[in-house]
Design an enzyme around this catalytic site. Sequence first.
Site, short mmCIF file in Angstrom:
data_model
loop_
_atom_site.label_atom_id
_atom_site.label_comp_id
_atom_site.label_asym_id
_atom_site.label_seq_id
_atom_site.Cartn_x
_atom_site.Cartn_y
_atom_site.Cartn_z
N ASP A 56 103.04 21.47 34.49
CA ASP A 56 102.30 20.59 35.42
C ASP A 56 100.99 20.67 36.12
OD1 ASP A 56 101.91 18.44 37.46
OD2 ASP A 56 103.74 17.58 36.73
N CYS A 93 109.40 16.16 37.88
CA CYS A 93 109.12 16.90 36.40
C CYS A 93 109.38 16.31 35.35
CB CYS A 93 109.93 18.39 36.51
SG CYS A 93 109.30 19.58 35.02
N HIS A 146 109.63 21.95 39.86
CA HIS A 146 109.27 20.92 40.84
C HIS A 146 110.04 19.46 40.62
CE1 HIS A 146 106.60 18.64 38.23
NE2 HIS A 146 106.68 19.65 37.31
N ARG A 198 99.75 19.95 38.61
CA ARG A 198 99.95 19.69 40.37
C ARG A 198 100.69 20.88 40.84
NH1 ARG A 198 102.84 13.94 39.85
NH2 ARG A 198 103.87 15.21 38.02
N CYS A 227 106.28 25.42 35.69
CA CYS A 227 105.99 24.08 35.03
C CYS A 227 104.46 24.14 34.61
CB CYS A 227 106.57 22.82 35.33
SG CYS A 227 106.14 21.57 34.46
CO CO Z 1 107.12 19.58 35.46
#
Ligand code: CO
Length: 221
Positions: free
Chosen positions: A55, A112, A109, A57, A53
Site C-alpha cells: 500500500d 488494508c 495496516h 500509504r 504491505c
Molecule cells: Co494493505
Amino acid sequence: MCAKLEQQQAHQITYEGLLKGNKDWVAATLKEDPQFFDRLSAGQAPPVLWIGCSDSRVPANQITNTMPGDIFVHRNIANVVTHTDMNLLSVLDYSVNVLKIKHIIVCGHYGCGGVNAALGDKQVGLIDNWLRNIKDVIRMHEREMSTIKDPQKRSDRLVELNAIESAANVMSTSIVQNAWASGQELSVHAWVYSLKTGLITDLQVSASNSDELSPVFKMKA
Ligand code: CO
C-alpha cells in the site's frame, strides 16, 4: 496539512515529475548533509527487516522517521508471509544471515484492501490465490471472528490477526529457528499502522527465541 502533501494533491504525479523530484531531493539532502551519499554508498548495515504491505500509504521509512540505510524492506499485498515465497525467503535469509539484522517487524495496516478483499466473496483475479492465505487466518480464528459482527471491527481485527500470523510464520521458518539455535540476537514483532492517525501499535507478540513456538513447528538442526 504539510506543503508537500498539498502540492502532491494539487497536481497529478507525472513521470517527469518523479525525476525532477529526485533531483530536488538530492539537492536538499546534500545541503543538509554533504557526505550523505558518500557514506551510504560505502555499504549498508540496517538493524531492521520490515515486512509490510505494498500500500502506497505505508512507507516503512517515513512512518518510522528513519532514513535510507536504516531498514531492509520487503513489501507485498497485505504483508503475507508464506513458506513457499522464494522472494520473501531470500530477503529473510539475506537479512538474517548476511546483514545480521536484530529485529524483524511485520507491519499490517488498518483499512488494508487485501484484507478486506479476503473478508468478501468477490473474485478479483489472480490475487484471489494470494489472498487465500488470509482466508486461512479467518479459518484459524473462526471462533473469534464469528463473534465480531460489525464490518469495520471485523476488518480491523483481521488486519491484526493477519500481522500476528505472518509474524508467527516468520518465527517458524528454518532461517529464524537456526538463527535462534545458534544464539543470534534476533526478535520478531507484529505491528499495526493506522492510516487515520499515523500511529503504530505494537501487537505484543514479540519473540526472541523459540520458546513460544508451537511444538508442531519446532525443528532440530
Ligand atoms: Co494493505
